[in-house]
Design a protein around this motif. Structure first.
Motif, mmCIF file in Angstrom:
data_model
loop_
_atom_site.group_PDB
_atom_site.id
_atom_site.type_symbol
_atom_site.label_atom_id
_atom_site.label_comp_id
_atom_site.label_asym_id
_atom_site.label_seq_id
_atom_site.Cartn_x
_atom_site.Cartn_y
_atom_site.Cartn_z
ATOM 1 N N ALA A 10 89.525 42.005 109.653
ATOM 2 C CA ALA A 10 90.475 40.983 109.218
ATOM 3 C C ALA A 10 91.229 41.469 107.997
ATOM 4 O O ALA A 10 90.764 42.340 107.262
ATOM 5 C CB ALA A 10 89.742 39.675 108.897
ATOM 6 N N GLY A 11 92.399 40.875 107.766
ATOM 7 C CA GLY A 11 93.185 41.208 106.594
ATOM 8 C C GLY A 11 94.242 42.250 106.884
ATOM 9 O O GLY A 11 94.486 42.632 108.028
ATOM 10 N N ALA A 12 94.886 42.733 105.828
ATOM 11 C CA ALA A 12 95.935 43.739 105.952
ATOM 12 C C ALA A 12 95.961 44.575 104.680
ATOM 13 O O ALA A 12 95.615 44.100 103.605
ATOM 14 C CB ALA A 12 97.293 43.069 106.183
ATOM 15 N N GLY A 13 96.378 45.816 104.818
ATOM 16 C CA GLY A 13 96.429 46.728 103.681
ATOM 17 C C GLY A 13 95.644 47.984 103.983
ATOM 18 O O GLY A 13 95.443 48.347 105.147
ATOM 19 N N GLU A 14 95.202 48.674 102.931
ATOM 20 C CA GLU A 14 94.397 49.867 103.121
ATOM 21 C C GLU A 14 93.038 49.478 103.707
ATOM 22 O O GLU A 14 92.491 48.422 103.390
ATOM 23 C CB GLU A 14 94.212 50.590 101.787
ATOM 24 C CG GLU A 14 95.503 51.096 101.177
ATOM 25 C CD GLU A 14 95.275 51.788 99.847
ATOM 26 O OE1 GLU A 14 94.225 52.433 99.684
ATOM 27 O OE2 GLU A 14 96.154 51.684 98.982
ATOM 28 N N PRO A 15 92.466 50.317 104.583
ATOM 29 C CA PRO A 15 91.196 49.951 105.220
ATOM 30 C C PRO A 15 90.025 49.982 104.231
ATOM 31 O O PRO A 15 89.910 50.903 103.422
ATOM 32 C CB PRO A 15 91.024 51.012 106.316
ATOM 33 C CG PRO A 15 91.845 52.170 105.859
ATOM 34 C CD PRO A 15 93.000 51.590 105.095
ATOM 35 N N LEU A 16 89.188 48.962 104.324
ATOM 36 C CA LEU A 16 87.986 48.843 103.499
ATOM 37 C C LEU A 16 86.798 48.568 104.409
ATOM 38 O O LEU A 16 86.814 47.605 105.177
ATOM 39 C CB LEU A 16 88.142 47.708 102.487
ATOM 40 C CG LEU A 16 86.874 47.310 101.715
ATOM 41 C CD1 LEU A 16 86.434 48.433 100.777
ATOM 42 C CD2 LEU A 16 87.112 46.014 100.928
ATOM 43 N N LEU A 17 85.788 49.402 104.328
ATOM 44 C CA LEU A 17 84.584 49.285 105.145
ATOM 45 C C LEU A 17 83.479 48.617 104.331
ATOM 46 O O LEU A 17 83.207 49.015 103.200
ATOM 47 C CB LEU A 17 84.141 50.678 105.595
ATOM 48 C CG LEU A 17 82.824 50.793 106.367
ATOM 49 C CD1 LEU A 17 82.930 50.111 107.723
ATOM 50 C CD2 LEU A 17 82.456 52.274 106.519
ATOM 51 N N LEU A 18 82.819 47.611 104.909
ATOM 52 C CA LEU A 18 81.694 46.934 104.274
ATOM 53 C C LEU A 18 80.402 47.324 104.988
ATOM 54 O O LEU A 18 80.319 47.233 106.211
ATOM 55 C CB LEU A 18 81.870 45.412 104.329
ATOM 56 C CG LEU A 18 83.183 44.834 103.783
ATOM 57 C CD1 LEU A 18 83.134 43.309 103.815
ATOM 58 C CD2 LEU A 18 83.473 45.336 102.378
ATOM 59 N N LEU A 19 79.405 47.758 104.215
ATOM 60 C CA LEU A 19 78.123 48.198 104.773
ATOM 61 C C LEU A 19 76.988 47.475 104.062
ATOM 62 O O LEU A 19 76.765 47.683 102.858
ATOM 63 C CB LEU A 19 77.975 49.715 104.604
ATOM 64 C CG LEU A 19 79.009 50.588 105.329
ATOM 65 C CD1 LEU A 19 78.856 52.045 104.910
ATOM 66 C CD2 LEU A 19 78.863 50.455 106.849
ATOM 67 N N HIS A 20 76.276 46.648 104.798
ATOM 68 C CA HIS A 20 75.197 45.845 104.227
ATOM 69 C C HIS A 20 73.916 46.657 104.055
ATOM 70 O O HIS A 20 73.798 47.789 104.530
ATOM 71 C CB HIS A 20 74.924 44.630 105.118
ATOM 72 C CG HIS A 20 74.456 44.994 106.502
ATOM 73 N ND1 HIS A 20 73.133 45.293 106.786
ATOM 74 C CD2 HIS A 20 75.128 45.111 107.684
ATOM 75 C CE1 HIS A 20 73.015 45.573 108.064
ATOM 76 N NE2 HIS A 20 74.216 45.483 108.643
ATOM 77 N N GLY A 21 72.941 46.058 103.404
ATOM 78 C CA GLY A 21 71.650 46.706 103.213
ATOM 79 C C GLY A 21 70.707 46.443 104.371
ATOM 80 O O GLY A 21 70.947 45.578 105.215
ATOM 81 N N TRP A 22 69.605 47.198 104.407
ATOM 82 C CA TRP A 22 68.590 46.972 105.445
ATOM 83 C C TRP A 22 67.804 45.720 105.083
ATOM 84 O O TRP A 22 67.349 45.549 103.960
ATOM 85 C CB TRP A 22 67.668 48.183 105.556
ATOM 86 C CG TRP A 22 66.861 48.174 106.813
ATOM 87 C CD1 TRP A 22 65.504 48.189 106.933
ATOM 88 C CD2 TRP A 22 67.378 48.184 108.159
ATOM 89 N NE1 TRP A 22 65.126 48.193 108.261
ATOM 90 C CE2 TRP A 22 66.268 48.181 109.030
ATOM 91 C CE3 TRP A 22 68.673 48.172 108.696
ATOM 92 C CZ2 TRP A 22 66.407 48.184 110.416
ATOM 93 C CZ3 TRP A 22 68.807 48.163 110.080
ATOM 94 C CH2 TRP A 22 67.687 48.178 110.920
ATOM 95 N N GLY A 23 67.678 44.814 106.049
ATOM 96 C CA GLY A 23 67.107 43.507 105.773
ATOM 97 C C GLY A 23 68.175 42.441 105.652
ATOM 98 O O GLY A 23 67.915 41.321 105.218
ATOM 99 N N SER A 24 69.388 42.782 106.058
ATOM 100 C CA SER A 24 70.479 41.821 106.066
ATOM 101 C C SER A 24 71.408 42.167 107.224
ATOM 102 O O SER A 24 71.061 42.959 108.104
ATOM 103 C CB SER A 24 71.226 41.827 104.737
ATOM 104 O OG SER A 24 72.170 40.774 104.701
#
Length: 290
Positions: A10-24
């Motif tokens: 979702a969104g627009a602009g430069e790509p941003l990757l979100l990486l959660h922790g183990w256990g979530s």
């Protein structure tokens, strides 16, 4: 070879990757996601074995998880990305930076540099959390509906667990109780992982740790002399997964670190395909392996 990982974009602009922790799960970014999509094209990914993401066929090391993340980016037509990661997700973010795939990194409480006694404590805590959460999985839904219930569920991870959303509580169930290949990932990606080649990182890296984070112990700051040009930011009133403890501060750190990169999206080696109707206005679309 394992297929692409489940994600929303979702969104627009430069790509941003979100990486959660183990256990979530990717739900753990619920507090920062609306703010980030105002500035970035946000890819929020479930790590292998979580949500609808397939577990890895190979040994789930940090390298193998990073390979799966890269294949998912390739499938989305995305080259280099800014990355915001937490815990194991932060460790994978640092590995992506080592590979030259990251434009910038904000790593919150990254795993990988804890000493053996700390690994024993972390492993024991993660094992206990798995057992307790699986036993109490039917209660997570009802508990997630109240601030008191969410505080009880998320107190080990957050400094202000009562301020979390129901999504974050469900994310803990998805990560601890429902995830596949939990034990192998705990072993290979967390307990025996030792980062190498950090001196080859060239992008800006901001290392972040909540002062109330007892899970990471002192390992976050240990990255500082190993990653060239990295910066360390302690967060007051923040725990191990502080996305809802200090959401605006985290968004500001992502924006500042991205500005330090100074790399326009056009410089990415893979050109993103034209966005389908509705995806550039902040409306999320979910992709999962078929």
């Amino acid at each position: 070879m394992t297929g692409p990982l489940s994600m929303t974009r979702a969104g627009a602009g430069e790509p941003l990757l979100l990486l959660h922790g183990w256990g979530s799960s990717r739900r753990d970014f619920a507090a920062v996601l609306p703010l980030l999509t105002e500035r970035f094209d946000v890819l929020d990914v479930d790590l292998p074995g979580v949500g609808r993401s397939p577990a890895l066929e190979e040994r789930p090391t940090v390298a193998a998880i990073s390979d799966a993340v890269e294949r998912t980016l390739d499938g989305e037509g995305v080259g280099r990305v800014h990355v915001l990661g937490n815990s194991l997700g932060a460790r994978v973010a640092i590995e992506l930076a080592r590979r030259g795939r990251a434009s910038s990194v904000v790593a919150i409480g990254p795993s990988g540099l804890n000493v053996p006694p700390e690994r024993v404590v972390q492993g024991s805590g993660m094992a206990l959390a798995r057992v307790v959460m699986r036993a109490g999985a039917p209660l997570v839904g009802p508990l997630s509906r109240s601030a008191v219930g969410r505080a009880a569920l998320l107190a080990p991870l957050k400094a202000r667990p009562w301020s979390t959303s129901p999504d974050e509580a469900i994310g803990a169930r998805e990560g601890f109780a429902d995830s596949r290949d939990y034990w192998r990932t705990l072993l290979w990606a967390l307990l025996v992982d030792v980062p190498r080649g950090l001196d080859r990182i060239e992008c800006p890296v901001t290392l972040v740790q909540g002062v109330a984070d007892w899970i990471s112990s002192g390992q976050t700051v240990r990255y500082l002399p190993l990653v060239p040009g990295s910066r360390f930011v302690p967060l007051v009133w923040a725990g191990h997964a502080p996305q809802s403890d200090r959401p605006r501060t985290i968004v500001r750190l992502v924006e500042e670190t991205a500005r330090r990169a100074g790399v326009p999206t056009a410089a990415a080696p893979v050109t993103a395909p034209p966005r389908r109707s509705g995806t550039s206005t902040g409306t999320a679309r979910s992709t999962s392996p078929r």
